[in-house]
Design an enzyme around this catalytic site. Structure first.
Site, mmCIF file in Angstrom:
data_model
loop_
_atom_site.group_PDB
_atom_site.id
_atom_site.type_symbol
_atom_site.label_atom_id
_atom_site.label_comp_id
_atom_site.label_asym_id
_atom_site.label_seq_id
_atom_site.Cartn_x
_atom_site.Cartn_y
_atom_site.Cartn_z
ATOM 1 N NE ARG A 112 -0.077 2.026 4.296
ATOM 2 C CZ ARG A 112 1.181 2.421 4.435
ATOM 3 N NH1 ARG A 112 1.979 2.493 3.398
ATOM 4 N NH2 ARG A 112 1.658 2.729 5.638
ATOM 5 C CB SER A 141 -2.024 8.694 5.995
ATOM 6 O OG SER A 141 -3.314 8.180 5.953
ATOM 7 C CE LYS A 165 4.792 7.710 10.729
ATOM 8 N NZ LYS A 165 4.874 6.339 10.283
ATOM 9 N NE ARG A 205 0.804 9.842 14.599
ATOM 10 C CZ ARG A 205 1.609 8.769 14.550
ATOM 11 N NH1 ARG A 205 2.325 8.438 15.610
ATOM 12 N NH2 ARG A 205 1.702 8.049 13.446
ATOM 13 C CG HIS A 241 7.549 -3.420 11.978
ATOM 14 N ND1 HIS A 241 6.871 -2.337 12.473
ATOM 15 C CD2 HIS A 241 6.627 -4.416 11.881
ATOM 16 C CE1 HIS A 241 5.608 -2.666 12.682
ATOM 17 N NE2 HIS A 241 5.433 -3.929 12.341
ATOM 18 C CD GLU A 278 6.230 0.253 8.346
ATOM 19 O OE1 GLU A 278 6.494 0.922 9.345
ATOM 20 O OE2 GLU A 278 5.060 0.023 7.972
#
Ligand code: GTP
Ligand code: MG
Length: 214
Positions: free
Chosen positions: A54, A60, A64, A67, A131, A150
């Site tokens: 994705r 988004s 982020k 944030r 991860h 990622e």
């Protein structure tokens, strides 16, 4: 978002950045498919159940950066947002996770920037997954750009837990009552037991088959 100057003085626009991340997803997808095919060829089984990729949405990405306390520039997005291109590999057994991570890490064109092993060290929520943040070179007509991806590697059981936990938390907008968090942690333990039993079962089956073939 404005465009930014690259180290070689060329300008990277939003569209070029997204083209790079999308290309990185395609390259990683092919690499993973090849590893799975080769594994099937050598060991007669597929370690991968399925792969999902994705691209993070602009909303988004901006959320982020906010944030993290960064302005929403393309420069900041490239520097601080490691999960714009995301690949999730869902494996059969826990042992497959480490095998795959190792095979990916050893590819000469991939650079591993960081690893978080939430299987050995689960999150307080009960979240488990392996991860990796890697870069992969993307060749454009006139230059090469190392592009971040990622990679999340987990078993089907871990994926099942993570999907439902995400849904539940979304419903409570991140503030689930204590008993729900507690029960989710309990479920995470059951998931680990299930993975362990399935792995032992698989090893026993492989051993029995070997004996049979002797
Ligand atoms: P993010 O800012 O959320 O990307 O976190 P991070 O940069 O600290 O990275 P981390 O490796 O902790 O988590 C990245 C991703 O893992 C998230 O975007 C989720 O997809 C997944 N993840 C991490 N923690 C949890 C969790 O508690 N529950 C679920 N369902 N997924 C999680
Ligand atoms: Mg994320």
């Amino acid at each position: 978002m404005e465009s930014i100057m690259m180290q070689d003085d060329s300008v990277l626009s939003w569209n070029t950045a997204m083209l790079l991340y999308n290309s990185a997803l395609k390259e990683m997808g092919t690499k993973i498919e090849i590893l799975n095919d080769e594994f099937q060829h050598v060991h007669q089984y597929n370690p991968i159940e399925y792969v999902k990729t994705r691209l993070k949405s602009p909303e988004s990405i901006v959320k982020k950066l906010k944030r993290y306390g960064y302005e929403d520039s393309i420069q900041n997005m490239i520097e601080y947002c490691n999960d714009i291109a995301g690949v999730r590999i869902v494996c059969s057994f826990t042992s497959d996770i480490y095998r795959l991570a190792d095979m990916i890490g050893r590819q000469s064109d991939i650079t591993v920037l960081s690893i978080k092993d939430y299987i050995k060290n689960p999150k307080p929520s009960g979240y488990k997954s392996y991860h990796m943040i890697v870069t992969i070179p993307i060749f454009l007509s006139d230059r090469m750009v190392d592009t971040k991806v990622e990679i999340q590697i987990r078993t089907i059981a871990m994926d099942f837990w993570a999907s439902l936990e995400h849904k539940i938390y979304y419903k409570f907008e991140g503030h689930a009552p204590a008993y729900i968090s507690h029960d989710l942690q309990e479920c995470s333990k059951i998931v680990s037991e299930l993975d362990e039993k399935m792995l032992m079962l698989n090893e026993a089956i492989l051993k029995a088959k070997e004996e049979q073939e002797k």
